[in-house]
Design an enzyme around this catalytic site. Structure first.
Site, PDB file in Angstrom:
ATOM      1  N   LYS A 158       0.827  -1.309   0.095  1.00  0.00           N
ATOM      2  CA  LYS A 158      -0.087   0.010   0.136  1.00  0.00           C
ATOM      3  C   LYS A 158       0.816   1.146  -0.139  1.00  0.00           C
ATOM      4  O   LYS A 158       0.516   2.122  -0.733  1.00  0.00           O
ATOM      5  CB  LYS A 158      -0.774   0.016   1.283  1.00  0.00           C
ATOM      6  CG  LYS A 158      -2.231  -1.110   0.910  1.00  0.00           C
ATOM      7  CD  LYS A 158      -3.252  -0.869   2.032  1.00  0.00           C
ATOM      8  CE  LYS A 158      -4.283  -1.828   1.817  1.00  0.00           C
ATOM      9  NZ  LYS A 158      -5.428  -1.696   2.432  1.00  0.00           N
ATOM     10  N   LYS A 180      -4.335  -9.041  -6.897  1.00  0.00           N
ATOM     11  CA  LYS A 180      -5.657  -9.410  -6.599  1.00  0.00           C
ATOM     12  C   LYS A 180      -6.738  -8.321  -6.879  1.00  0.00           C
ATOM     13  O   LYS A 180      -6.047  -7.047  -6.899  1.00  0.00           O
ATOM     14  CB  LYS A 180      -5.481  -9.682  -4.637  1.00  0.00           C
ATOM     15  CG  LYS A 180      -5.678  -8.483  -4.045  1.00  0.00           C
ATOM     16  CD  LYS A 180      -5.576  -8.690  -2.474  1.00  0.00           C
ATOM     17  CE  LYS A 180      -5.500  -7.380  -1.836  1.00  0.00           C
ATOM     18  NZ  LYS A 180      -6.964  -7.046  -1.007  1.00  0.00           N
ATOM     19  N   LYS A 236      -9.861  -2.727  -4.060  1.00  0.00           N
ATOM     20  CA  LYS A 236     -10.466  -1.410  -3.973  1.00  0.00           C
ATOM     21  C   LYS A 236      -9.776  -0.375  -4.571  1.00  0.00           C
ATOM     22  O   LYS A 236     -10.033   0.688  -4.951  1.00  0.00           O
ATOM     23  CB  LYS A 236     -11.105  -1.011  -2.573  1.00  0.00           C
ATOM     24  CG  LYS A 236     -12.040  -1.774  -2.162  1.00  0.00           C
ATOM     25  CD  LYS A 236     -12.648  -1.308  -0.881  1.00  0.00           C
ATOM     26  CE  LYS A 236     -13.397  -2.294  -0.018  1.00  0.00           C
ATOM     27  NZ  LYS A 236     -12.774  -2.086   1.452  1.00  0.00           N
TER      28      LYS A 236
HETATM   29  N1  AQP Z   1      -9.255 -10.131  -3.946  1.00  0.00           N
HETATM   30  C1  AQP Z   1      -9.588 -10.374  -2.826  1.00  0.00           C
HETATM   31  N2  AQP Z   1     -10.077 -11.822  -2.832  1.00  0.00           N
HETATM   32  C2  AQP Z   1     -10.680 -12.575  -1.671  1.00  0.00           C
HETATM   33  N3  AQP Z   1     -10.899 -11.769  -0.587  1.00  0.00           N
HETATM   34  C3  AQP Z   1     -10.401 -10.517  -0.428  1.00  0.00           C
HETATM   35  N4  AQP Z   1     -10.534  -9.378   0.394  1.00  0.00           N
HETATM   36  C4  AQP Z   1     -10.209  -8.320  -0.191  1.00  0.00           C
HETATM   37  N5  AQP Z   1      -9.882  -8.636  -1.491  1.00  0.00           N
HETATM   38  C5  AQP Z   1     -10.062  -9.799  -1.725  1.00  0.00           C
HETATM   39  C6  AQP Z   1     -11.243  -9.739   1.738  1.00  0.00           C
HETATM   40  O1  AQP Z   1     -12.197  -8.785   1.957  1.00  0.00           O
HETATM   41  C7  AQP Z   1     -12.334  -8.379   3.226  1.00  0.00           C
HETATM   42  C8  AQP Z   1     -12.410  -7.072   3.516  1.00  0.00           C
HETATM   43  O2  AQP Z   1     -11.040  -6.322   3.245  1.00  0.00           O
HETATM   44  P1  AQP Z   1     -10.766  -4.765   3.613  1.00  0.00           P
HETATM   45  O3  AQP Z   1     -12.085  -4.150   3.830  1.00  0.00           O
HETATM   46  O4  AQP Z   1      -9.751  -4.912   4.470  1.00  0.00           O
HETATM   47  O5  AQP Z   1     -10.387  -4.502   2.267  1.00  0.00           O
HETATM   48  P2  AQP Z   1      -9.591  -3.753   1.879  1.00  0.00           P
HETATM   49  O6  AQP Z   1      -8.211  -4.016   2.231  1.00  0.00           O
HETATM   50  O7  AQP Z   1     -10.241  -2.019   1.872  1.00  0.00           O
HETATM   51  O8  AQP Z   1      -9.964  -4.011   0.352  1.00  0.00           O
HETATM   52  P3  AQP Z   1      -9.144  -4.466  -0.558  1.00  0.00           P
HETATM   53  O9  AQP Z   1      -9.858  -4.694  -2.100  1.00  0.00           O
HETATM   54  O10 AQP Z   1      -8.328  -5.456  -0.488  1.00  0.00           O
HETATM   55  O11 AQP Z   1      -8.543  -3.014  -1.034  1.00  0.00           O
HETATM   56  P4  AQP Z   1      -7.028  -2.477  -0.845  1.00  0.00           P
HETATM   57  O12 AQP Z   1      -6.236  -3.615  -1.105  1.00  0.00           O
HETATM   58  O13 AQP Z   1      -7.214  -1.695  -2.057  1.00  0.00           O
HETATM   59  O14 AQP Z   1      -6.815  -2.003   0.388  1.00  0.00           O
HETATM   60  C9  AQP Z   1     -11.003  -8.948   4.025  1.00  0.00           C
HETATM   61  O15 AQP Z   1     -11.332 -10.357   4.656  1.00  0.00           O
HETATM   62  C10 AQP Z   1     -10.138  -9.120   2.661  1.00  0.00           C
HETATM   63  O16 AQP Z   1      -9.161 -10.625   2.962  1.00  0.00           O
END
Ligand code: AQP
Length: 332
Positions: A111, A196, A199
């Site tokens: 990140k 992966k 968001k």
């Molecule tokens: N790609 C994925 N496949 C399976 N599970 C996923 N999770 C996130 N991405 C995947 C699971 O979703 C839950 C919520 O996660 P979060 O709110 O911590 O998500 P995040 O980190 O804001 O969401 P993202 O999409 O991963 O965003 P980034 O990486 O952009 O911050 C968790 O249980 C997570 O494992």
């Protein structure tokens, strides 16, 4: 009944990875376990957020939880900042976590690398400790999450063990509940099967939102990247089609070998057509309910207030015990 805890950040748009890896699995857990689900807004501000957008996203995520099937009468659904014990326990746990441990967290590295010109906040660095507090506060036994949270769960257990070694029997050691690869542990970006679905990734066509209307869902499936060749198989050297097969298998409830057998000898185009239809049907009930719920934001806010009271009743007990053990003078 085991205590289950999980949280989702009210940032960006909830996508298929969040739904398959986490949210969807919370629903059946309610039949057998004592579930606590959180909208983790304290986590959200570890990256810059617009205040009005964050407020709107918090209500929207509550509507998505409810639309997915979270029953506020059976589960505790609340907003993290409504229960101040999360931040307080995080401070205590900070004093039981080393900087070296936090430096090893790969998600922070990813990140912060993506932030480019925005400097990394101490909050982002400390994110895993707040997550440990979220989990330990509720004496959680099982944490349903996607594969990307594995390392954070390990840290949570390490910190809990360290605290317990000094102050025995304080925390319950939680187990990560991560699905298999075929079960959706890591849903990949439809445009980049090496990354992966996320968001915060700048991949609008590769990120399938749970609220995408049918025509958008169809477009994203049709334009999804595929592997070389034309075989529809789940195999390590075929990351793109393996990802689409995983989504199809989960959306239809059919096993991957069964789908592989049915589509043997058929092309990617035909498979994408059935996947698009399956995805539209898979998300339809959630989308309909989500629209209905958003018509009454006052009711969502009321449910969140009730949820916060239930959460606080559990959290105060754990925090009081921790305060007593570390040697803080009683307020009473
Ligand atoms: N790609 C994925 N496949 C399976 N599970 C996923 N999770 C996130 N991405 C995947 C699971 O979703 C839950 C919520 O996660 P979060 O709110 O911590 O998500 P995040 O980190 O804001 O969401 P993202 O999409 O991963 O965003 P980034 O990486 O952009 O911050 C968790 O249980 C997570 O494992």
């Amino acid at each position: 009944m085991a205590r289950v805890f999980s949280g989702i950040q009210p940032t960006g748009e909830i996508h298929l990875g969040n739904y398959i890896g986490a949210l969807r699995r919370f629903v059946p857990a309610q039949d057998v376990d004592d579930c606590v689900f959180c909208i983790v807004d304290l986590h959200a501000i570890t990256l810059p957020q617009d205040p009005e957008t964050l407020r709107a996203k918090t209500l929207d995520l509550a509507a998505i939880y409810l639309a997915a099937g979270i029953d506020p009468n059976r589960s505790t659904l609340f907003v993290q900042s409504h229960v101040h014990e999360h931040a307080e326990l995080a401070w205590i746990l900070n004093c039981f976590t080393t900087v070296g441990e936090l430096r090893r967290m790969t998600q922070i590295k990813d990140k912060s690398a993506r932030q480019e010109d925005v400097s990394v906040s101490a909050g982002l660095f400390d994110y895993p400790v707040l997550m440990a507090a979220d989990i330990l506060l509720y004496r959680t036994e099982r944490v349903p999450v996607g594969d990307d949270q594995r390392q954070h769960l390990e840290l949570t257990r390490d910190v809990a063990m360290r605290f317990n070694a000094r102050f025995p029997d304080t925390f319950v050691l939680p187990e990560a509940d991560i699905p298999t690869a075929e079960g959706g542990a890591r849903i990949m970006d439809f445009q980049n099967p090496e990354a992966k679905m996320s968001k915060s990734a700048d991949s609008p066509q590769g990120t399938v939102k749970v609220t995408d209307p049918p025509d958008v869902l169809r477009r994203k499936v049709k334009s999804a990247v595929t592997d070389s060749g034309r075989e529809i198989v789940f195999r390590e050297d075929k990351p793109a089609i393996s990802n689409l097969l995983t989504v199809y298998s989960i959306a239809t409830g059919r096993s991957i070998p069964e789908v592989e057998a049915e589509y043997a000898g058929k092309g990617y185009g035909e498979f994408k057509d059935v996947l698009a239809d399956a995805l539209v049907e898979f998300l339809r009930p959630l989308q309909e309910r989500h629209r209905e719920l958003l018509a009454d934001p006052g009711e969502i806010a009321r449910l969140l207030r009730v949820g916060a009271e239930k959460a606080r009743a559990l959290a105060t007990v754990t925090l009081a015990e921790v305060y007593e053990r570390v040697g803080f003078l009683s307020r009473g």
